[in-house]
Design a protein around this motif. Structure first.
Motif, PDB file in Angstrom:
ATOM      1  N   LYS A 116     -22.013   1.271  75.825  1.00  0.00           N
ATOM      2  CA  LYS A 116     -22.488  -0.108  75.784  1.00  0.00           C
ATOM      3  C   LYS A 116     -22.946  -0.472  74.369  1.00  0.00           C
ATOM      4  CE  LYS A 116     -26.037  -3.223  77.591  1.00  0.00           C
ATOM      5  NZ  LYS A 116     -27.202  -3.376  78.507  1.00  0.00           N
ATOM      6  N   GLY A 117     -22.424  -1.577  73.844  1.00  0.00           N
ATOM      7  CA  GLY A 117     -22.789  -2.033  72.507  1.00  0.00           C
ATOM      8  C   GLY A 117     -21.872  -1.542  71.413  1.00  0.00           C
ATOM      9  N   ASP A 118     -20.985  -0.597  71.718  1.00  0.00           N
ATOM     10  CA  ASP A 118     -20.037  -0.115  70.710  1.00  0.00           C
ATOM     11  C   ASP A 118     -18.885  -1.104  70.571  1.00  0.00           C
ATOM     12  OD1 ASP A 118     -21.488   2.147  70.219  1.00  0.00           O
ATOM     13  OD2 ASP A 118     -20.253   3.467  71.455  1.00  0.00           O
ATOM     14  N   LEU A 119     -18.336  -1.150  69.375  1.00  0.00           N
ATOM     15  CA  LEU A 119     -17.195  -2.025  69.108  1.00  0.00           C
ATOM     16  C   LEU A 119     -16.161  -1.251  68.306  1.00  0.00           C
ATOM     17  CD1 LEU A 119     -17.247  -5.741  68.116  1.00  0.00           C
ATOM     18  CD2 LEU A 119     -15.850  -4.155  66.796  1.00  0.00           C
ATOM     19  N   CYS A 120     -14.915  -1.378  68.699  1.00  0.00           N
ATOM     20  CA  CYS A 120     -13.817  -0.698  68.011  1.00  0.00           C
ATOM     21  C   CYS A 120     -12.816  -1.731  67.517  1.00  0.00           C
ATOM     22  CB  CYS A 120     -13.132   0.285  68.967  1.00  0.00           C
ATOM     23  SG  CYS A 120     -11.693   1.128  68.263  1.00  0.00           S
ATOM     24  N   ILE A 121     -12.468  -1.659  66.236  1.00  0.00           N
ATOM     25  CA  ILE A 121     -11.405  -2.496  65.687  1.00  0.00           C
ATOM     26  C   ILE A 121     -10.139  -1.654  65.592  1.00  0.00           C
ATOM     27  CG2 ILE A 121     -10.588  -3.829  63.717  1.00  0.00           C
ATOM     28  CD1 ILE A 121     -13.372  -4.494  62.976  1.00  0.00           C
ATOM     29  N   LEU A 122      -9.074  -2.153  66.192  1.00  0.00           N
ATOM     30  CA  LEU A 122      -7.781  -1.470  66.160  1.00  0.00           C
ATOM     31  C   LEU A 122      -6.800  -2.276  65.321  1.00  0.00           C
ATOM     32  CD1 LEU A 122      -7.659  -0.602  69.935  1.00  0.00           C
ATOM     33  CD2 LEU A 122      -7.451   1.105  68.132  1.00  0.00           C
ATOM     34  N   ASP A 123      -6.161  -1.613  64.394  1.00  0.00           N
ATOM     35  CA  ASP A 123      -5.209  -2.273  63.509  1.00  0.00           C
ATOM     36  C   ASP A 123      -3.868  -2.464  64.226  1.00  0.00           C
ATOM     37  OD1 ASP A 123      -4.155  -3.407  61.259  1.00  0.00           O
ATOM     38  OD2 ASP A 123      -4.582  -1.728  59.932  1.00  0.00           O
ATOM     39  N   THR A 124      -2.979  -3.177  63.566  1.00  0.00           N
ATOM     40  CA  THR A 124      -1.628  -3.319  64.101  1.00  0.00           C
ATOM     41  C   THR A 124      -0.922  -1.965  64.105  1.00  0.00           C
ATOM     42  OG1 THR A 124      -0.798  -3.841  61.889  1.00  0.00           O
ATOM     43  CG2 THR A 124      -1.410  -5.691  63.292  1.00  0.00           C
ATOM     44  N   ASN A 169     -14.161  -4.160  51.479  1.00  0.00           N
ATOM     45  CA  ASN A 169     -13.078  -3.336  50.925  1.00  0.00           C
ATOM     46  C   ASN A 169     -13.067  -1.947  51.546  1.00  0.00           C
ATOM     47  OD1 ASN A 169     -12.225  -5.384  49.241  1.00  0.00           O
ATOM     48  ND2 ASN A 169     -13.435  -4.699  47.501  1.00  0.00           N
ATOM     49  N   SER A 170     -14.263  -1.389  51.781  1.00  0.00           N
ATOM     50  CA  SER A 170     -14.355  -0.064  52.395  1.00  0.00           C
ATOM     51  C   SER A 170     -13.810  -0.080  53.814  1.00  0.00           C
ATOM     52  CB  SER A 170     -15.820   0.408  52.411  1.00  0.00           C
ATOM     53  OG  SER A 170     -16.328   0.541  51.107  1.00  0.00           O
ATOM     54  N   ILE A 171     -14.187  -1.128  54.574  1.00  0.00           N
ATOM     55  CA  ILE A 171     -13.697  -1.244  55.941  1.00  0.00           C
ATOM     56  C   ILE A 171     -12.190  -1.434  55.946  1.00  0.00           C
ATOM     57  CG2 ILE A 171     -13.707  -2.758  57.968  1.00  0.00           C
ATOM     58  CD1 ILE A 171     -16.685  -3.167  57.508  1.00  0.00           C
ATOM     59  N   SER A 172     -11.688  -2.248  55.026  1.00  0.00           N
ATOM     60  CA  SER A 172     -10.246  -2.489  54.948  1.00  0.00           C
ATOM     61  C   SER A 172      -9.499  -1.195  54.632  1.00  0.00           C
ATOM     62  CB  SER A 172      -9.941  -3.551  53.892  1.00  0.00           C
ATOM     63  OG  SER A 172     -10.525  -4.788  54.229  1.00  0.00           O
ATOM     64  N   GLU A 173     -10.061  -0.387  53.720  1.00  0.00           N
ATOM     65  CA  GLU A 173      -9.431   0.882  53.369  1.00  0.00           C
ATOM     66  C   GLU A 173      -9.468   1.858  54.545  1.00  0.00           C
ATOM     67  OE1 GLU A 173     -11.362   2.281  49.885  1.00  0.00           O
ATOM     68  OE2 GLU A 173     -10.675   0.614  48.633  1.00  0.00           O
ATOM     69  N   ALA A 174     -10.615   1.887  55.260  1.00  0.00           N
ATOM     70  CA  ALA A 174     -10.725   2.761  56.426  1.00  0.00           C
ATOM     71  C   ALA A 174      -9.747   2.334  57.503  1.00  0.00           C
ATOM     72  CB  ALA A 174     -12.150   2.738  56.970  1.00  0.00           C
ATOM     73  N   GLN A 175      -9.620   1.020  57.678  1.00  0.00           N
ATOM     74  CA  GLN A 175      -8.686   0.467  58.659  1.00  0.00           C
ATOM     75  C   GLN A 175      -7.252   0.856  58.286  1.00  0.00           C
ATOM     76  OE1 GLN A 175      -9.732  -1.368  61.263  1.00  0.00           O
ATOM     77  NE2 GLN A 175      -8.144  -2.799  61.841  1.00  0.00           N
ATOM     78  N   TYR A 176      -6.939   0.766  56.990  1.00  0.00           N
ATOM     79  CA  TYR A 176      -5.593   1.094  56.523  1.00  0.00           C
ATOM     80  C   TYR A 176      -5.305   2.583  56.697  1.00  0.00           C
ATOM     81  CZ  TYR A 176      -1.641   1.763  53.364  1.00  0.00           C
ATOM     82  OH  TYR A 176      -0.422   2.110  52.840  1.00  0.00           O
ATOM     83  N   GLN A 179      -6.414   3.414  60.819  1.00  0.00           N
ATOM     84  CA  GLN A 179      -5.890   2.427  61.765  1.00  0.00           C
ATOM     85  C   GLN A 179      -6.905   1.951  62.798  1.00  0.00           C
ATOM     86  OE1 GLN A 179      -2.051   4.411  62.952  1.00  0.00           O
ATOM     87  NE2 GLN A 179      -1.232   2.474  62.251  1.00  0.00           N
ATOM     88  N   TYR A 180      -8.090   2.506  62.776  1.00  0.00           N
ATOM     89  CA  TYR A 180      -9.140   1.995  63.643  1.00  0.00           C
ATOM     90  C   TYR A 180     -10.496   2.368  63.045  1.00  0.00           C
ATOM     91  CZ  TYR A 180     -10.061   6.735  65.411  1.00  0.00           C
ATOM     92  OH  TYR A 180     -10.388   8.057  65.520  1.00  0.00           O
ATOM     93  N   ILE A 181     -11.521   1.652  63.474  1.00  0.00           N
ATOM     94  CA  ILE A 181     -12.864   1.974  63.022  1.00  0.00           C
ATOM     95  C   ILE A 181     -13.837   1.614  64.135  1.00  0.00           C
ATOM     96  CG2 ILE A 181     -13.193  -0.259  61.871  1.00  0.00           C
ATOM     97  CD1 ILE A 181     -14.796   1.298  59.720  1.00  0.00           C
ATOM     98  N   ILE A 182     -14.832   2.473  64.357  1.00  0.00           N
ATOM     99  CA  ILE A 182     -15.798   2.285  65.443  1.00  0.00           C
ATOM    100  C   ILE A 182     -17.159   1.946  64.855  1.00  0.00           C
ATOM    101  CG2 ILE A 182     -17.025   3.425  67.334  1.00  0.00           C
ATOM    102  CD1 ILE A 182     -14.471   5.112  67.736  1.00  0.00           C
TER     103      ILE A 182
END
Length: 349
Positions: A116-124, A169-176, A179-182
């Motif tokens: 509960k409260g966690d969020l995950c961003i998933l890339d294409t 920029n850090s988040i974008s690099e981690a995403q790249y 491919q996901y970040i929590i």
């Protein structure tokens, strides 16, 4: 719908959820057959989800709000409980926010539990699936077209802050890279409040507003930046190291009069080491960062105040107004006066 009614709205069973619940067996989401399938090098069948088909399916199921969202770059819905998704990838950015309970997601073969409260961003293009959920597991899915995520959100968040620029920029690099970040945001009341507001506005046809929804998304991403910075800072403190984000935050808060030696003393660094650390972490020198922060603040004052140019120059740390003009023109190819005129709203005649 208001914010206080969102939990009740999410907790109500949909027709599909009742069907899944009563069937007493695990059910795969029923719109997957609309999408193409491809095979991985490991021989796995993967569905290729697209934003447009998801949007068409959502409009079919929610005709009461269809006219508001048919051209929207955002799609928000609740994941059906008592069901799972097949392995799939997609052509959009996806945010999974656990509103209640916990949810397991398989990402590239690794099973991750979100609480509960966690969020995950998933890339294409990342291959993943949401595993079977129970009655108490409320998962909110926010689908975004790629251009909305990059141009509308991240650029606005990073526009006037050196620390925000660095974290974005850090988040974008981690995403790249991954491919996901929590994000662990259980303690973020502003984020939870923004999610409630977002859902309330999105699903209420009488209060739907693209501007309000964008504002809630800005709040959500701002809270994610804070969460990311806090987590990285805590990770490095455990190893007796300082996070560069903390250093940049201090510089931003004291940009008017701090020197490299002041910052080095604050963080118990040798000045030469600090200079190299800043350069290697950000690609910019200490002096360049100070200049950028001062000019960012000068731009904000030029756009939002009637202060004289000389007053603004002094307020952001330039005692020599000629030097201020020189640096401003180098950065923006405009004089401060030209910049102000360009960004002054025209009066209605």
């Amino acid at each position: 719908m208001n914010k206080k009614e969102v939990f009740h709205f999410l907790k109500m069973f949909t027709q599909r959820e009742l069907y899944f619940k009563e069937s007493m067996i695990d059910k795969m989401e029923d719109n997957s057959n609309q999408f193409d399938i491809y095979r991985t090098i490991n021989g796995e069948n993967v569905y290729r989800y697209t934003f447009e088909k998801h949007l068409d399916h959502f409009i079919e199921k929610n005709p009461q709000i269809s006219k508001h969202i048919k051209n929207s770059p955002l799609l928000i819905y609740k994941h059906n409980r008592f069901s799972y998704t097949p392995l799939h990838s997609h052509d959009f950015i996806e945010l999974n926010y656990v509103y209640a309970g916990n949810v397991q997601i398989n990402i590239n073969g690794l099973t991750i539990t979100l609480n509960k409260g966690d969020l995950c961003i998933l890339d294409t293009d990342v291959i993943h699936q949401i595993l079977n959920t129970t009655e108490n597991d409320l998962l909110v899915n926010i689908l975004m077209k790629k251009e909305y995520f990059t141009s509308n959100m991240l650029s606005r968040l990073a526009s006037n802050s050196i620390i925000s620029q660095f974290i974005v920029n850090s988040i974008s690099e981690a995403q790249y890279h991954d491919q996901y970040i929590i994000f662990n945001t259980q303690e973020s009341e502003p984020l939870f409040d923004a999610v409630n507001g977002l859902i309330a506005c999105y699903f209420d046809k009488s209060f739907y507003s693209a501007d309000v929804i964008n504002a809630y998304m800005i709040i959500i991403f701002s809270e994610l930046l804070k969460s990311y910075k806090k987590e990285k800072s805590m990770e490095l403190r455990k190893t007796n190291h300082h996070y560069i984000g903390d250093v940049l935050q201090f510089i931003e808060e004291h940009y008017g009069d701090c020197s490299l030696s002041d910052v080095a003393a604050k963080f118990s660094f040798n000045t030469s080491y600090l200079s190299r650390y800043i350069k290697s972490s950000t690609g910019k020198s200490f002096v360049a960062i100070i200049q950028e922060i001062r000019l960012n603040h000068a731009c904000a004052l030029l756009k939002n105040s009637n202060y004289s140019i000389e007053h603004i120059s002094q307020q952001v740390g330039y005692n020599n107004i000629t030097f201020f003009y020189q640096k401003f023109r180098e950065a923006y190819q405009l004089t401060p006066n030209e910049f102000r005129k360009l960004h002054t709203p025209k009066k209605l005649e």
